[in-house]
Design an enzyme around this catalytic site. Structure first.
Site, PDB file in Angstrom:
ATOM      1  CG  HIS A 197      -0.675   4.007   4.503  1.00  0.00           C
ATOM      2  ND1 HIS A 197      -1.302   3.242   5.474  1.00  0.00           N
ATOM      3  CD2 HIS A 197      -0.337   3.142   3.519  1.00  0.00           C
ATOM      4  CE1 HIS A 197      -1.342   1.973   5.099  1.00  0.00           C
ATOM      5  NE2 HIS A 197      -0.759   1.883   3.909  1.00  0.00           N
TER       6      HIS A 197
ATOM      7  CG  ASP B 205      -2.400   5.221   8.123  1.00  0.00           C
ATOM      8  OD1 ASP B 205      -1.238   4.849   8.388  1.00  0.00           O
ATOM      9  OD2 ASP B 205      -2.883   5.148   6.977  1.00  0.00           O
TER      10      ASP B 205
ATOM     11  CB  SER C 187      -0.945   0.008   1.210  1.00  0.00           C
ATOM     12  OG  SER C 187      -0.215  -0.160   2.414  1.00  0.00           O
TER      13      SER C 187
END
Length: 430
Positions: free
Chosen positions: A409, A406, A155
């Site tokens: 990312h 998160d 990702s």
């Protein structure tokens, strides 16, 4: 009477001459003005629907004089683009969440999701010993006419491809031409430049059976075949002009390891006492050995291949599933952050296997295999993650809501965009 007529005639000629010169000057300046303004327009652009439309180009980026000057005693030939610091940048990103919202994954669309601060957008990467031009999307598209790109991995690779697409979309909007059943692998086309950019989902780079949902919750151990590369990406390599390959954090997951079609051990598999605990570093070493041997092997890859080192997370007071957060709003200095032990292990294996492959394949052409060591560059950007703003406006109903953070990312736009500055400079000047 005759004299008077001559005088009138001469005056008339002078007036005509003055008018003629004035007309020429007016026409000249009008033409210059037209050229100046017309340079701000691009004749046609491809939209997502495939239609073509006129559109204003983004403003020319002006870099203040002296901003990027380097000491005169520095030898530019020895430049290391990956060693530097983040410096304030009043210009900020070349795209916005509004201009590129359709290309950004919702979890990384931090501003749209309600992140209240924006200072993290106004820093840029400055190498210590050399100049780093800003990413020029038009130049990139012109250089990559009739080329094919792929960003291969997990990702974070998707995060990267969306950053690149957003920057390029300020000149030409790409058209999505392919996606797999689960929308994890995609391909875009820039019709005006005949450039294709693909995002290939292969989080381990080797064959793997994965049993988890979109939130990373697993229902069974990963089955990992360390000696079998994933053909999802290897089959594409002979046709690619450029590829960026990466992996990393997925190897921390609980898994059973297979070699020669037999289980040889595992990582974090207490429910399988008959299997030997080998540790994730065993699997990462074995995998990258096979990956690097393939990339450096003769005839396996047509174009230039970049291997990107794994990127650090910045979870504090926990991890992904244990309440970890990242609340910083500005870059950290080198002495304020220390690389986590797990990130150091991953990077040491990456650098070690890359150097081994290059050293052992000296009799072959491995000049097209290059390393992108971005770990240190991103280590000092704990402010660049979505944090609590992974979801849309998470605190609208309850200011004290407990939400998934998160810190792995990267917000778009954000620090990740500056990886593209380095990549373009590497392509242009080696």
């Amino acid at each position: 009477m005759k004299l008077k007529w001559r005088s009138v005639s001469m005056n008339h000629k002078n007036v005509l001459l003055i008018k003629l010169i004035s007309a020429i000057l007016i026409t000249f300046f009008a033409f210059r003005l037209f050229i100046l303004h017309s340079s701000e327009f691009s004749p046609i652009f491809a939209s997502v629907t495939g239609k073509f439309e006129a559109r204003l180009l983004p403003p020319v980026v002006l870099v203040p004089e002296n901003e990027d000057l380097i000491p005169q005693d520095i030898e530019v030939e020895k430049c290391n683009l990956f060693a530097g610091k983040w410096i304030p940048d009043s210009l900020g990103p070349i795209y916005t969440n509004n201009s590129c919202g359709s290309l950004i994954d919702g979890h990384q669309d931090c501003i749209t999701n309600g992140r209240p601060d924006s200072d993290f957008l106004y820093w840029k990467w400055k190498p210590h010993d050399c100049l780093l031009p800003r990413f020029d999307p038009l130049r990139f598209l012109q250089l990559m006419r009739h080329k094919s790109w792929a960003l291969i991995g997990d990702s974070i690779s998707r995060n990267h491809v969306e950053s690149l697409l957003c920057m390029l979309s300020t000149v030409e909007v790409p058209v999505e031409v392919y996606h797999d059943k689960e929308y994890k692998s995609k391909r875009w086309h820039f019709p005006l430049h005949n450039l294709t950019i693909s995002n290939i989902w292969s989080p381990f780079l080797v064959q793997a059976a994965i049993f988890e949902d979109s939130n990373g919750v697993s229902t069974a151990l990963v089955q990992l075949h360390l000696d079998k590369l994933d053909e999802t990406w290897t089959s594409l390599m002979p046709g690619l002009d450029y590829a960026i390959i990466s992996t990393g954090k997925w190897f921390l997951k609980s898994a059973i390891y297979h070699e020669n079609a037999k289980p040889v051990g595992c990582h974090n598999c207490q429910e399988k006492p008959h299997l030997k605990e080998l540790g994730f570093d065993y699997a990462y070493n074995a995998t990258l050995r096979n990956v690097m041997d393939f990339l450096a092997g003769e005839g396996n890859c047509k174009g230039t291949v970049f291997f990107r080192t794994s990127t650090p997370d910045h979870f504090q007071n926990g991890e992904w599933h244990s309440g970890g957060t990242c609340k910083q709003t500005e870059p950290a200095s080198d002495d304020e952050v220390e690389i986590k032990n797990v990130h150091k292990i991953l990077k040491d294996i990456e650098i070690g296997q890359f150097n081994r492959a290059v050293r052992e394949k000296t009799d072959q052409n491995v000049g097209n295999l290059k390393l992108l060591d971005f770990t240190g560059m991103l280590l000092t950007r704990p402010d660049g993650h979505p944090g609590a703003y992974r979801q849309f406006r998470p605190f609208d109903k309850d200011k004290n809501a407990k939400v998934q953070n998160d810190c792995l990312h990267w917000c778009l736009p954000g620090p990740f965009d500056y990886l593209n500055d380095v990549i373009l400079e590497t392509i242009v000047n080696g």
